[in-house]
Write an enzyme that holds these catalytic residues in place. Sequence first.
Site, PDB file in Angstrom:
ATOM      1  N   LYS A 186       0.837  -1.192   0.000  1.00 20.75           N
ATOM      2  CA  LYS A 186       0.000   0.000   0.000  1.00 20.75           C
ATOM      3  C   LYS A 186       0.877   1.249   0.000  1.00 20.75           C
ATOM      4  CE  LYS A 186      -3.941  -1.912   2.583  1.00 20.75           C
ATOM      5  NZ  LYS A 186      -5.013  -1.733   1.609  1.00 20.75           N
TER       6      LYS A 186
ATOM      7  N   ARG B  21     -10.501 -11.592   2.553  1.00 19.85           N
ATOM      8  CA  ARG B  21     -11.424 -12.635   2.072  1.00 19.85           C
ATOM      9  C   ARG B  21     -10.777 -14.012   2.128  1.00 19.85           C
ATOM     10  NH1 ARG B  21     -12.058  -9.425  -3.487  1.00 19.85           N
ATOM     11  NH2 ARG B  21     -11.740  -7.717  -2.027  1.00 19.85           N
TER      12      ARG B  21
HETATM   13  N1  BES Z   1      -8.020  -3.789   4.670  1.00 18.25           N
HETATM   14  C1  BES Z   1      -8.256  -3.415   3.324  1.00 18.25           C
HETATM   15  C2  BES Z   1      -9.567  -2.647   3.155  1.00 18.25           C
HETATM   16  C3  BES Z   1      -9.583  -1.287   3.771  1.00 18.25           C
HETATM   17  C4  BES Z   1      -9.152  -0.191   3.067  1.00 18.25           C
HETATM   18  C5  BES Z   1     -10.062  -1.127   5.052  1.00 18.25           C
HETATM   19  C6  BES Z   1      -9.187   1.062   3.647  1.00 18.25           C
HETATM   20  C7  BES Z   1     -10.099   0.130   5.623  1.00 18.25           C
HETATM   21  C8  BES Z   1      -9.659   1.215   4.923  1.00 18.25           C
HETATM   22  C9  BES Z   1      -8.338  -4.646   2.438  1.00 18.25           C
HETATM   23  O1  BES Z   1      -7.525  -5.702   2.809  1.00 18.25           O
HETATM   24  C10 BES Z   1      -7.872  -4.235   1.082  1.00 18.25           C
HETATM   25  O2  BES Z   1      -6.730  -3.900   0.944  1.00 18.25           O
HETATM   26  N2  BES Z   1      -8.787  -4.254   0.114  1.00 18.25           N
HETATM   27  C11 BES Z   1      -8.504  -3.883  -1.205  1.00 18.25           C
HETATM   28  C12 BES Z   1      -9.132  -4.897  -2.121  1.00 18.25           C
HETATM   29  C13 BES Z   1      -8.689  -4.763  -3.545  1.00 18.25           C
HETATM   30  C14 BES Z   1      -7.240  -5.140  -3.688  1.00 18.25           C
HETATM   31  C15 BES Z   1      -9.563  -5.664  -4.398  1.00 18.25           C
HETATM   32  C16 BES Z   1      -9.096  -2.494  -1.436  1.00 18.25           C
HETATM   33  O3  BES Z   1     -10.187  -2.223  -0.926  1.00 18.25           O
HETATM   34  O4  BES Z   1      -8.447  -1.686  -2.083  1.00 18.25           O
HETATM   35 MN    MN Z   2      -5.546  -5.532   2.053  1.00 16.53          MN
END
Ligand code: BES
Ligand code: MN
Length: 496
Positions: free
Chosen positions: A274, A348
């Site tokens: 990230k 997931r």
């Molecule tokens: N933990 C994150 C989701 C999240 C993002 C929670 C911001 C709280 C604040 C999750 O694991 C994630 O990274 N999701 C991705 C999924 C994508 C790669 C399909 C996302 O939401 O960008």
């Molecule tokens: Mn994630």
Amino acid sequence: MTTIKISHDVLKDDILVLGLASTNSKGGLVIESGDLALDTKAILAALKDVGATGSTDEVIKIPGSAARLMVFTGLGKKSNSYGHEVLRRAAGAASRALVGSSSATFALPCSNIENLGAVSEGAALGAYVFNQFRSASKAEHKAALKTITIYSASATKTDAKSVITRAQIIADYTFLVRDLINTPPSHLTPDSFTKKFGAVVKSAGGIKAGLKITIWDEKQLKSAGFGGIVGVGQGSANPPRLLHISYTPKGVAKKRFAFVGKGITFDSGGLALKPALGMEVMKYDMSGAAAVCAATLAIAALKLPVAIETWAPLAENMPSDTATRPSDIVTIFGGKTVEVLNPDAEGRLVLADAMMKAQSSKNKLDGMIDVATLTGAQITALGTRTSAVMGNNEDLQSSFLDASKRCGEAFWPMPLPEELRASLDSPVADLANIGDKYGGMLVAGLFLKEFVSPDLPWLHLDIAGPAYNEAKPHGYTPIGGTGIALRSLVTLVESL
Ligand code: BES
Ligand code: MN
Ligand code: ZN
């Protein structure tokens, strides 16, 4: 720890919290003191002088006549029956404003038992600070309000007492969730998360209270076939865990529910790292796990007649030479394979393992609810204060939405459109872990649905936004971890 009491004796506290509402658009004010009789004329004049408006989230302190300090918390427009959430927030805002004080008496309008519960809950939930990691600066940061007395004519009634006990339980376990969320990954790992709950289950009475805890370590996870949890956790020096807490009520259980909570103690994105800006809040990616575990303990403390099986898959999602690579294939508990196209869609994977495990038990379930900070798309769709609920069963969903409304947590129903499912097809495995970039919250929900038996009522709660407050504190919601979902789960189980 904050303690709630109820009393109808002569005021003993130096601090008195009262409601303030507006009666018209011309600045008219009315003091709402519930069961406490007050001579308000001079006080109202003083309030006008300091510019009080009675609007929500306004807290005004003036030197007192009935007490040394009078604290007026805004209720908005005057009403003959204030909504429970208005009261909860007003009480909470007052508690926040009283940081550094040791005790206060709350005299707010609570015409019925629900509202009495709302006032006590709000007052307690607002009395939270997180100063565990301050040393030199500790003196500059005050402690939360310690003792809350609710002034009410129904003080001696048994249902009033049980409402106070419930509020105390809700507050105690919400504080546990908030503490865990606010604790950084340097101090909260999958292993220490399980140990924390080991201690909490023990102090809650353990087996005597119907509580049992089981933990799988990384070796056991590998040999038992939890490919999702192992795959997500394998890039980290802090190995993954699976935590199971079961609550068995005394007597016959009316129903049996499984709770599953996402427990990523830090989500760096793994090899799909990230951006640095904002990564620091990913310590809250275990909010779902903390909420379901603490809710189970609250349900046990309330001795509710419903059996609960709670599962928390715990891992730290890190990039390293041992981390899962994009294109790796993992095998979920039960045998389904998933191509990991994006290691940042890790929640997931761990949930799929735990949900499959939850359904493998010999005890038949009446429903399953998973709770997760699953997608950024949830925040795009609903913002930071409204969570999403998806699922496969309208009855359970509407019972849940009723419960969430009653306890003041905002949830909104979202669809799981069949046509998005094909976007999760993989050319090499049973499923890919990402699909269509539009409707990302729904795609994630559809992914989870692949791991739910079609005849099991199931709900998926995406709490990505509301789990953590990065903005200003408001009502009874502090900065940082909020504890969202706990109250809805408890309230739902009470209604079963
Ligand atoms: N933990 C994150 C989701 C999240 C993002 C929670 C911001 C709280 C604040 C999750 O694991 C994630 O990274 N999701 C991705 C999924 C994508 C790669 C399909 C996302 O939401 O960008
Ligand atoms: Mn994630
Ligand atoms: Zn995540």
